[in-house]
Write a protein that holds these residues in place. Sequence first.
Motif, short mmCIF file in Angstrom:
data_model
loop_
_atom_site.label_atom_id
_atom_site.label_comp_id
_atom_site.label_asym_id
_atom_site.label_seq_id
_atom_site.Cartn_x
_atom_site.Cartn_y
_atom_site.Cartn_z
N ALA A 51 -38.36 0.24 5.87
CA ALA A 51 -38.67 -1.19 5.44
C ALA A 51 -39.53 -1.74 6.45
CB ALA A 51 -37.12 -1.94 5.75
N GLU A 52 -40.54 -2.14 6.00
CA GLU A 52 -41.78 -2.67 6.96
C GLU A 52 -42.08 -4.15 6.69
OE1 GLU A 52 -42.93 -0.86 9.57
OE2 GLU A 52 -41.80 1.06 8.62
N LYS A 53 -43.65 -4.61 6.97
CA LYS A 53 -44.00 -5.79 6.82
C LYS A 53 -44.20 -6.03 5.31
CE LYS A 53 -47.44 -7.51 9.08
NZ LYS A 53 -48.26 -7.94 10.16
N LYS A 54 -44.60 -5.27 4.56
CA LYS A 54 -45.03 -5.72 3.28
C LYS A 54 -44.43 -4.78 2.14
CE LYS A 54 -49.67 -6.93 4.87
NZ LYS A 54 -51.34 -6.68 4.90
N THR A 55 -43.63 -3.47 2.71
CA THR A 55 -43.22 -2.53 1.85
C THR A 55 -41.92 -1.93 2.17
OG1 THR A 55 -44.15 -0.86 2.80
CG2 THR A 55 -45.48 -1.86 1.00
N ALA A 56 -41.01 -1.22 1.16
CA ALA A 56 -39.99 -0.67 1.59
C ALA A 56 -40.15 0.82 0.75
CB ALA A 56 -38.99 -1.14 1.38
N THR A 57 -39.77 1.78 1.52
CA THR A 57 -39.94 3.31 0.90
C THR A 57 -38.80 3.96 1.11
OG1 THR A 57 -42.38 3.05 1.42
CG2 THR A 57 -41.41 5.23 0.95
N ILE A 58 -38.13 4.85 0.14
CA ILE A 58 -37.13 5.62 0.16
C ILE A 58 -37.83 7.29 -0.31
CG2 ILE A 58 -36.29 5.30 -2.14
CD1 ILE A 58 -33.61 5.97 -0.70
N SER A 59 -37.75 8.18 0.59
CA SER A 59 -38.32 9.45 0.20
C SER A 59 -37.44 10.39 0.68
CB SER A 59 -39.74 9.48 1.03
OG SER A 59 -39.23 9.11 2.28
N ILE A 60 -37.94 11.70 0.04
CA ILE A 60 -37.48 12.88 0.47
C ILE A 60 -38.75 13.38 1.29
CG2 ILE A 60 -36.73 15.35 -0.07
CD1 ILE A 60 -35.96 14.02 -2.92
N GLU A 61 -38.70 13.84 2.47
CA GLU A 61 -39.71 14.22 3.46
C GLU A 61 -39.51 15.57 3.63
OE1 GLU A 61 -41.06 11.62 6.48
OE2 GLU A 61 -41.07 9.94 5.21
N LEU A 62 -40.59 16.59 3.51
CA LEU A 62 -40.54 17.99 3.87
C LEU A 62 -41.95 18.01 5.16
CD1 LEU A 62 -40.77 19.28 0.18
CD2 LEU A 62 -38.86 18.68 1.40
N THR A 63 -41.11 18.50 6.17
CA THR A 63 -41.76 18.06 7.37
C THR A 63 -42.17 19.81 8.12
OG1 THR A 63 -40.00 17.84 8.73
CG2 THR A 63 -40.89 16.11 7.88
N HIS A 64 -41.85 20.87 7.26
CA HIS A 64 -42.01 22.16 7.95
C HIS A 64 -43.58 22.28 8.41
CE1 HIS A 64 -41.80 26.37 8.83
NE2 HIS A 64 -40.62 26.32 8.87
N PRO A 65 -43.40 22.78 9.76
CA PRO A 65 -44.78 22.82 10.34
C PRO A 65 -45.88 23.96 9.69
CG PRO A 65 -43.54 23.82 12.00
CD PRO A 65 -42.53 23.31 10.92
N ASP A 66 -45.24 24.82 9.06
CA ASP A 66 -46.11 25.82 8.21
C ASP A 66 -46.24 25.39 6.85
OD1 ASP A 66 -46.85 27.93 6.43
OD2 ASP A 66 -45.80 29.43 7.85
N PRO A 67 -47.56 24.92 6.45
CA PRO A 67 -47.83 24.17 5.07
C PRO A 67 -47.33 25.16 4.01
CG PRO A 67 -49.77 24.24 6.56
CD PRO A 67 -48.84 25.16 7.26
N GLU A 68 -47.36 26.50 4.23
CA GLU A 68 -47.02 27.38 3.15
C GLU A 68 -45.52 27.34 2.63
OE1 GLU A 68 -48.47 31.37 3.77
OE2 GLU A 68 -50.49 30.53 3.63
N ILE A 69 -44.77 27.10 3.80
CA ILE A 69 -43.32 27.19 3.71
C ILE A 69 -42.79 25.70 3.36
CG2 ILE A 69 -41.25 27.17 4.89
CD1 ILE A 69 -42.18 29.44 6.64
N GLN A 70 -43.57 24.68 3.72
CA GLN A 70 -43.39 23.56 3.24
C GLN A 70 -43.86 23.42 1.56
OE1 GLN A 70 -46.11 19.44 3.93
NE2 GLN A 70 -45.22 20.04 5.86
N GLU A 71 -44.75 23.88 1.33
CA GLU A 71 -45.15 24.01 -0.11
C GLU A 71 -44.03 24.81 -1.08
OE1 GLU A 71 -48.74 25.36 -3.28
OE2 GLU A 71 -48.97 25.26 -1.10
N LEU A 72 -43.47 25.79 -0.36
CA LEU A 72 -42.20 26.52 -0.99
C LEU A 72 -41.03 25.66 -1.44
CD1 LEU A 72 -41.91 29.97 0.82
CD2 LEU A 72 -42.59 29.50 -1.80
N TYR A 73 -40.94 24.58 -0.45
CA TYR A 73 -39.70 23.48 -0.37
C TYR A 73 -40.06 22.76 -1.52
CZ TYR A 73 -36.91 24.74 3.56
OH TYR A 73 -35.79 25.39 4.49
N PHE A 74 -41.28 22.25 -1.54
CA PHE A 74 -41.89 21.36 -2.62
C PHE A 74 -41.78 21.99 -3.93
CE2 PHE A 74 -45.38 18.86 -4.96
CZ PHE A 74 -44.97 17.78 -4.40
#
Length: 153
Positions: A51-74
């Motif tokens: 929750a910020e000054k202009k917006t609010a967001t709810i999300s599922i975030e995938l943060t694996h440092p390896d972009p290929e593994i992150q893409e597998l999760y996605f």
Amino acid sequence: MYTREQASQLRQAFWTTFGQYISPQLSAEGYRTNWSNYKTGFKHVYFRMRAEKKTATISIELTHPDPEIQELYFEQFLELKTLLHETLSEEWEWELHGMDDEGRTISRIYKEISPVNVFNKEDWSELISFFKPRIIALDEFWSDAKYSFDALK
């Protein structure tokens, strides 16, 4: 304009209020849950509410440092997209390999509302009404879907 300290106190007050409001709600599996700091049980998979000054967001975030593994999760989430949207009763935005505030590559599935302001207490009921049903629905989705991710653990 608020000082950094005042802004921090107001954010903390909002999340405390939200936590008190939602605390009686048990998880889909019948457990008490820290909804504001939801644990998925998977490293690099987070359910985040902001929750910020202009917006609010709810999300599922995938943060694996390896972009290929992150893409597998996605891709696994994409396989479950229909179930996710049915459980949420709405469609969310999907973003593969975006950037977070620190410049790291993340992928996310999210819903955002605006204009809302966490620093305006009059907006708190709208923020709570935005977050509560969605985090509960995410928990319901995750109680079934998490097993699809076991191979990626």
